[in-house]
Design an enzyme around this catalytic site. Structure first.
Site, PDB file in Angstrom:
ATOM      1  N   CYS A 113       0.761   2.680  -1.916  1.00 52.08           N
ATOM      2  CA  CYS A 113       1.397   1.944  -0.816  1.00 52.08           C
ATOM      3  C   CYS A 113       2.920   1.924  -0.897  1.00 52.08           C
ATOM      4  CB  CYS A 113       0.871   0.520  -0.776  1.00 52.08           C
ATOM      5  SG  CYS A 113      -0.936   0.424  -0.741  1.00 52.08           S
ATOM      6  N   HIS A 238       5.617  -3.181   3.250  1.00 51.70           N
ATOM      7  CA  HIS A 238       4.324  -2.511   3.323  1.00 51.70           C
ATOM      8  C   HIS A 238       3.359  -3.386   4.108  1.00 51.70           C
ATOM      9  CE1 HIS A 238       0.502  -0.825   2.508  1.00 51.70           C
ATOM     10  NE2 HIS A 238       0.161  -1.730   1.614  1.00 51.70           N
ATOM     11  N   ASN A 268      -3.963  -1.514   7.226  1.00 49.91           N
ATOM     12  CA  ASN A 268      -3.248  -1.028   6.048  1.00 49.91           C
ATOM     13  C   ASN A 268      -3.371   0.493   6.003  1.00 49.91           C
ATOM     14  OD1 ASN A 268      -2.410  -0.259   3.477  1.00 49.91           O
ATOM     15  ND2 ASN A 268      -3.358  -2.000   2.444  1.00 49.91           N
TER      16      ASN A 268
END
Length: 312
Positions: A113, A238, A268
């Site tokens: 990430c 993020h 995500n």
């Protein structure tokens, strides 16, 4: 040249949209359960004919067009991804081939990430050193391919997509110093492991780490750029979970900043999440050219990397 800058950005998401109501027909969940815990309402899911390098090339092509550049202008391609199933050719080489980039340095970075902000710092360092003149920096992940669609605690989180930036050498620095690091002894907290590989995480461990450690680190990234958090025009974290993003932005103290909340519509998307969210802010006119923006990636390996950039 004494620095580098982001000349333009672009993003791409697959056409298929998976809603919370759709997921409720697949696993024991509901729209209320998902939105109250992670803030996600929809996510985009790639088909079998849309591999990671296709997502990446689509986003990169848009960034090139926005910068007024062609593939011939690029001499470095970096792709941040953790969902490249094949080992070789790597995603960067495949993207370069799709776009027709002639003979670039082609590197993949797997920092999950935090991949895009690591890749952006790597490009900045290469350009400052004179090892390249213009780079494509891409975050692309197909998280649907590594999701366990029977596990409601993780499958509700993930989406697919890509974001890209054209980064070029500049007389004035437009990408600030990176602040990066990791907690390798806690790498087990976020995993994509096994055969076939599957995404899993220890949600509470990640949440506690993000809530307690990351606000300090994010402020330090601003300090390295010579800015106070209240000077920021935007904060692009993020896009993991709205319950992490909003408190982290508040604790950072960026009181005048637009806070990216693309997680609500994209889920995500791992390494894609920061450039995807940044590109949407630019596209919608929510930030202006030259505005200072904090990019801050965190997650897998319990790695983090952040830098302040000037909006293209």
């Amino acid at each position: 040249m004494i620095g580098s800058r982001i000349a333009a950005v672009g993003h791409y998401q697959p056409a298929r949209v998976l809603t919370n109501e759709d997921l409720a027909g697949m696993v024991d969940t509901s729209d209320e359960w998902i939105t109250s815990r992670v803030g996600i309402r929809t996510r985009h899911i790639a088909g079998p004919d849309e591999p990671v390098d296709e997502l990446a090339a689509q986003a990169a092509g848009k960034a090139l067009a926005a910068a007024g550049r062609t593939a011939d202008d690029i001499d470095m391609v970096l792709v941040a991804t953790s969902t490249a199933i094949d080992r070789s050719p790597n995603m960067a080489a495949r993207v370069a081939a799709r776009l027709g980039v002639p003979g670039p340095a082609a590197l993949d970075l797997n920092v999950v990430c935090a991949g895009f902000t690591h890749a952006l710092a790597t490009a900045d360092h290469a350009l400052r050193a004179g090892a390249a003149t213009r780079a494509l920096v891409i975050g692309a992940d197909k998280m649907s391919e590594v999701a366990d669609w029977t596990d409601r605690s993780t499958c509700v989180l993930v989406g697919d997509g890509a974001g890209a930036a054209v980064v070029e050498a500049a007389d004035e620095p437009g990408i600030g110093p990176v602040l990066w690091g990791s907690v390798p002894e806690m790498g087990h907290a976020v995993r994509i492991e096994g055969t076939p590989p599957r995404f899993a995480q220890e949600g509470q461990s990640v949440y506690r780490w993000a809530a307690t450690r990351l606000p300090v680190v994010a402020r330090q990234a601003c300090e390295k750029a010579g800015l106070a958090p209240e000077d920021l025009a935007a904060v692009v974290l993020h896009q993991a979970n709205l319950r992490i993003i909003e408190p982290l932005a508040a604790r950072l103290g960026a009181v005048n900043a637009v806070v990216a909340r693309d997680v609500t519509e994209s889920g995500n998307t791992s390494a894609a999440s920061i450039p995807l969210a940044l590109s949407k802010l630019v596209e919608r006119g929510q930030i202006a050219t030259g505005d200072p923006v904090l990019l801050f990636g965190f997650g897998g390996n319990l790695s983090y990397a952040g830098q302040v950039v000037r909006c293209p």
